[in-house]
Motif scaffolding. Sequence first.
Motif, mmCIF file in Angstrom:
data_model
loop_
_atom_site.group_PDB
_atom_site.id
_atom_site.type_symbol
_atom_site.label_atom_id
_atom_site.label_comp_id
_atom_site.label_asym_id
_atom_site.label_seq_id
_atom_site.Cartn_x
_atom_site.Cartn_y
_atom_site.Cartn_z
ATOM 1 N N UNK A 1 6.776 8.366 1.200
ATOM 2 C CA UNK A 1 5.530 8.846 1.800
ATOM 3 C C UNK A 1 5.037 7.738 2.719
ATOM 4 N N UNK A 2 4.605 8.110 3.920
ATOM 5 C CA UNK A 2 4.111 7.087 4.852
ATOM 6 C C UNK A 2 3.080 6.200 4.168
ATOM 7 N N UNK A 3 3.233 4.893 4.358
ATOM 8 C CA UNK A 3 2.329 3.926 3.757
ATOM 9 C C UNK A 3 2.837 3.341 2.457
ATOM 10 N N UNK A 4 3.924 3.889 1.909
ATOM 11 C CA UNK A 4 4.498 3.330 0.680
ATOM 12 C C UNK A 4 5.644 2.384 1.027
ATOM 13 N N UNK A 5 6.125 1.695 0.021
ATOM 14 C CA UNK A 5 7.182 0.703 0.213
ATOM 15 C C UNK A 5 8.492 1.350 0.660
ATOM 16 N N UNK A 6 9.135 0.735 1.646
ATOM 17 C CA UNK A 6 10.441 1.197 2.127
ATOM 18 C C UNK A 6 11.526 0.834 1.121
ATOM 19 N N UNK B 1 11.539 14.800 -3.149
ATOM 20 C CA UNK B 1 10.972 15.541 -2.019
ATOM 21 C C UNK B 1 11.178 14.741 -0.740
ATOM 22 N N UNK B 2 11.232 15.469 0.368
ATOM 23 C CA UNK B 2 11.345 14.781 1.666
ATOM 24 C C UNK B 2 10.301 15.283 2.659
ATOM 25 N N UNK B 3 9.389 16.144 2.222
ATOM 26 C CA UNK B 3 8.467 16.759 3.168
ATOM 27 C C UNK B 3 7.405 15.803 3.729
ATOM 28 N N UNK B 4 7.301 14.594 3.199
ATOM 29 C CA UNK B 4 6.403 13.582 3.769
ATOM 30 C C UNK B 4 7.132 12.261 3.988
ATOM 31 N N UNK B 5 8.449 12.301 3.971
ATOM 32 C CA UNK B 5 9.259 11.076 3.982
ATOM 33 C C UNK B 5 9.659 10.650 5.394
#
Length: 126
Positions: A41-46, A100-104
């Motif tokens: 999710x945008x803003x989380x650790x890569x 999930x990948x809908x916010x990835x």
Amino acid sequence: MDPVGGRQLNFGGGGPGGTSGLVVVSGQVGPQVARLVFVPVEGTKAIDVPLLPAPRPGSGPVYAPGHLPLPPSAYDPTPSGHLEDRRVDGARNFAIAVTRTDHALLLAYDAAGHLIADGGEKLRMG
């Protein structure tokens, strides 16, 4: 990897989780990619995605240890026409299983740390 179009990131999969709850995303990166990261999710650790060597152009099929090729009777003897080997030296494979990948995001970087490919939109669309 698309040697004609010059893309450095090519993959399939993505979207909402299936009945198992997991989505498998697999593909290839080109020789310019030094690092591939998945961001749930945008803003989380890569999360670094391991890159595995792909078969070299002109090489035969690759089988996992302990797995033999299909018996000759399993192959369709119907000629399929001319086959073109479009593998690229230096390409590497990857595969990840996620919920999930809908916010990835799926981001590819070169050796200097510059973003050279963003697969986020394709990943979110499934």
